[in-house]
Design an enzyme around this catalytic site. Structure first.
Site, mmCIF file in Angstrom:
data_model
loop_
_atom_site.group_PDB
_atom_site.id
_atom_site.type_symbol
_atom_site.label_atom_id
_atom_site.label_comp_id
_atom_site.label_asym_id
_atom_site.label_seq_id
_atom_site.Cartn_x
_atom_site.Cartn_y
_atom_site.Cartn_z
ATOM 1 C CG PHE A 122 -1.862 1.116 1.357
ATOM 2 C CD1 PHE A 122 -2.877 1.279 0.419
ATOM 3 C CD2 PHE A 122 -1.787 2.022 2.414
ATOM 4 C CE1 PHE A 122 -3.784 2.324 0.518
ATOM 5 C CE2 PHE A 122 -2.694 3.067 2.521
ATOM 6 C CZ PHE A 122 -3.694 3.216 1.574
ATOM 7 C CD GLU A 126 3.410 11.806 -1.928
ATOM 8 O OE1 GLU A 126 3.718 13.018 -1.902
ATOM 9 O OE2 GLU A 126 2.578 11.322 -2.715
ATOM 10 C CB ALA A 129 2.125 13.401 2.692
ATOM 11 C CB ILE A 156 6.211 1.706 0.158
ATOM 12 C CG1 ILE A 156 5.869 3.172 -0.168
ATOM 13 C CG2 ILE A 156 5.059 0.769 -0.214
ATOM 14 C CD1 ILE A 156 4.793 3.806 0.711
ATOM 15 N NE ARG A 267 21.378 -13.922 35.966
ATOM 16 C CZ ARG A 267 22.698 -13.886 35.885
ATOM 17 N NH1 ARG A 267 23.357 -14.927 35.427
ATOM 18 N NH2 ARG A 267 23.346 -12.808 36.260
ATOM 19 N N GLY A 339 17.985 -8.639 32.205
ATOM 20 C CA GLY A 339 19.192 -7.967 32.671
ATOM 21 C C GLY A 339 20.184 -7.803 31.539
ATOM 22 N N GLY A 340 21.485 -7.860 31.873
ATOM 23 C CA GLY A 340 22.552 -7.583 30.906
ATOM 24 C C GLY A 340 22.470 -8.410 29.635
ATOM 25 C CD GLU A 363 -1.242 -0.271 9.053
ATOM 26 O OE1 GLU A 363 -0.740 -1.248 8.536
ATOM 27 O OE2 GLU A 363 -2.465 -0.156 9.242
#
Lengths: 385, 259
Positions: A122, A126, A129, A156, A267, A339-340, A363
């Site tokens: 679709f 632009e 826009a 697009i 963990r 975590g890390g 959208e």
């Protein structure tokens, strides 16, 4: 939660889940790393008939609606939002044809779309826009039995990979938004080329590209509906597609939640799994609650559309905004639970967090959509029927 | 072109457990699946149909619940499925199984190619394909890794061997067994799954296919399982002592003894 799926809907979900588990999860990190369009997976999705879901039966489809499509998008997104977006963007490109095409146009395109052999896209946005969609500059000038397109579309999804594009262009530039019309443009049409391929933060396996029209001549039969309907086609299309974005966000968050719970249980810190720590438990509980609430809103909106409701602008906007804000939060928290290591590319949650962000933007940004919701809310004076 | 694919329903695990008391397979809690090697046979059959037209007929010999495995093959592109089920078939070894399959195939009569997986996950013998071709008196190629071409009632295939492959051409009808390198099996489709739910799967008995009672089941099976036992697992280790040179010398001495 029990959502009373039909046998066919359960089947759609299980087939999409198998594709996700067996074909997407093993390659998602690599596709992300290489920014590689997932053609192999798209073929699997096509072979599994998932492109048929939302196409009417007379065009070789399964005749299902928005809800079934949401179920498929959600399952694919649980594994990879980039793949799910590629699939969902095909639906987005197809909706204008479903809603506004003539019988001849439907005959010409829908069977191929249902088979998955030709992807769609679709083309609205632009460079000048985005949220202000009425500011488009691409023109379509009538010339005998043709229209001649000039202009450039930006960002697009499926650009360059899709074969069928629904493009919004001005047939009467003096009228602004009311001078816009919608067209079907096929790849390989002379004068239609592809510009810059974007390098993105997330959803990196999906293609995002410019569509460039330079004196691109298309037959007048490719006009969707009639001249001047372009903006209405756009609005109605996006109303219908937004629950799909919501479903994509729900699937993404589901994947992140599952990863976070699994990791929290294995963990060990301070001599016990971090899932035994109440602070972590509360994070997981919030993630699960918000996810379920979003899922319920998305499903209810999709079912509203399938019920034949005429106007669902507000519901569609709510489902999109709520679910995508939720997904941003849940994926961010999933990284926190890890975590890390969650910040490292060895685990899937950092990708999920990167993939989540765009959903709040495309959208209709979540800010613009809040305007839409407020407008509808004020119009109905906050009352419910 | 009519393509027959032979499949087997097997326990869905590679870690088959044996009950040490009864010496039989532990089937509780193990889901039945289509023998993985047969999924490549089915996929190749469906691909040949897509390439050359025709239909894919899947057959299996098994208990009534093998109906489930046949339905799965329909969701994966098979057109028809037939279940060969009869008390008289129970206890068949590969020879008796091949006999039953050959009788069923003779009843189907109109076929161009028969495709089997190279072996099953549970039996692991790889004998049914070759036996079947022998009983049907038609050519056989094992370990097929690619079907190059089918033309004028001939088939040309690549057959996997240890270092590379052979190209073999033979007349049709023929039996081929395939290896997993031949393709990547597709996942079930939505339309196929819908069709699988309602498909009529006929059950053929010994009488239907004209199988002689003394050639099927236990009477027709020359194989006798004399004893099944669980091998004892022993872990022994010994540390060699002394200087490095002494240890090496001892090790060499030990190895020489073994050889």
């Amino acid at each position: 939660m029990e959502y009373f799926l039909t046998e066919q809907q359960k089947l759609i979900k299980s087939i999409a889940r198998r594709i996700a588990e067996e074909r997407i999860i093993p390659v998602r990190a690599e596709l992300d790393e290489k920014e590689q369009f997932p053609w192999e997976i798209i073929k699997d999705i096509a072979n599994a008939d998932l492109f048929r879901i939302f196409i009417p039966e007379q065009y070789e489809g399964m005749g299902e609606g928005s809800f079934a499509l949401c179920l498929a998008v959600e399952e694919l997104s649980r594994a990879c939002a980039g793949v799910a977006l590629t699939y969902a963007a095909d639906a987005l490109g197809t909706i204008p044809i479903l809603l506004y095409a003539s019988e001849a146009q439907k005959q010409r395109y829908l069977t191929a779309i249902a088979s998955g052999t030709r992807l769609t896209a679709f083309g609205l946005t632009e460079s000048g826009a985005g949220s202000d969609a009425g500011a488009i500059k691409t023109t379509a000038k009538r010339d005998g039995d043709s229209y001649i397109l000039n202009g450039t579309k930006q960002f697009i999804t499926n650009g360059g990979e899709a074969e069928i594009y629904t493009v919004i262009a001005l047939t009467d530039p003096t009228k602004g938004a009311r001078g816009a019309s919608a067209f079907i443009v096929e790849k390989e049409t002379p004068g239609f080329t592809f510009g810059k391929k974007e390098k993105k933060m997330g959803i990196r396996c999906s293609a995002t590209r410019e569509l460039v029209f330079h004196n691109c001549r298309i037959p007048k039969e490719n006009l969707l509906g009639k001249e001047g309907l372009g903006f209405i086609v756009t609005m109605k299309t996006l109303d219908s597609s937004r629950p799909g974005v919501g479903a994509l966000a729900v699937g993404l968050a589901q994947g992140a939640l599952e990863a976070a719970v699994a990791y929290a249980k294995q963990r060990v810190q301070f001599g016990h799994p971090v899932s035994a720590i109440q602070a972590v438990q509360h994070m997981l509980a919030n993630m699960a609650m918000e996810l379920e609430a979003a899922r319920a809103l998305v499903y209810a909106t999709a079912k509203t559309i399938d019920s034949g409701a005429k106007d669902f602008t507000e519901e569609g906007a709510m489902a999109k905004v709520f679910a995508t804000d939720m997904a941003m939060k849940v994926t961010t928290d999933a990284v926190q639970v890890f975590g890390g290591v969650g910040y490292m590319r060895d685990y899937p949650v950092e990708k999920m967090m990167r993939d989540a962000k765009i959903n709040q933007i495309y959208e209709g940004t979540n800010q613009v959509l809040r305007n839409v919701i407020a407008l509808e809310l004020l119009r109905r004076k906050g009352l419910r029927d | 072109m009519n393509i027959i694919v032979c499949i087997k329903q097997v326990p869905g695990t590679t870690e088959i457990k044996i009950d040490p008391k009864t010496n039989t397979l532990v089937r509780e809690g193990v889901k039945s699946i289509v023998n993985p090697f047969d999924t490549y046979a089915l996929e190749e059959g469906v691909r040949l149909k897509e390439r050359y037209g025709g239909k894919v007929i899947v057959i299996t010999m098994g208990p009534p619940q093998a109906d489930e495995a046949l339905r799965e093959t329909i969701s994966l592109g098979a057109d028809e499925a037939i279940l060969l089920s009869d008390r008289a078939f129970a206890g068949s070894d590969t020879w008796a199984t091949s006999y039953v399959l050959s009788k069923a195939i003779a009843r189907i009569a109109n076929y161009d190619i028969i495709i089997c997986g190279r072996q099953t996950l549970d039996g692991d013998t790889g004998q049914v394909g070759p036996e079947l071709s022998e009983m049907l008196r038609i050519p056989f190629v094992s370990y097929v890794s690619k079907v190059e071409e089918i033309k004028d009632k001939h088939i040309r295939v690549q057959r996997m061997i240890e270092e590379g492959h052979e190209v073999i051409e033979t007349t049709l009808p023929a039996v081929i067994t395939v290896v997993k390198e031949i393709n990547v099996p597709r996942l079930p489709s939505l339309r196929g799954s819908m069709k699988a739910k309602t498909a009529k799967i006929p059950v053929w008995t010994a009488a239907d296919i004209g199988a002689e009672p003394d050639k099927a089941g236990i009477p027709g099976s020359p194989t006798r399982v004399v004893k099944i036992f669980f091998p004892k697992r022993e872990h022994k280790s010994e540390m060699l002592q002394g200087t490095l040179e002494e240890q090496v010398a001892k090790l060499v001495e030990r190895l020489e003894k073994i050889i």
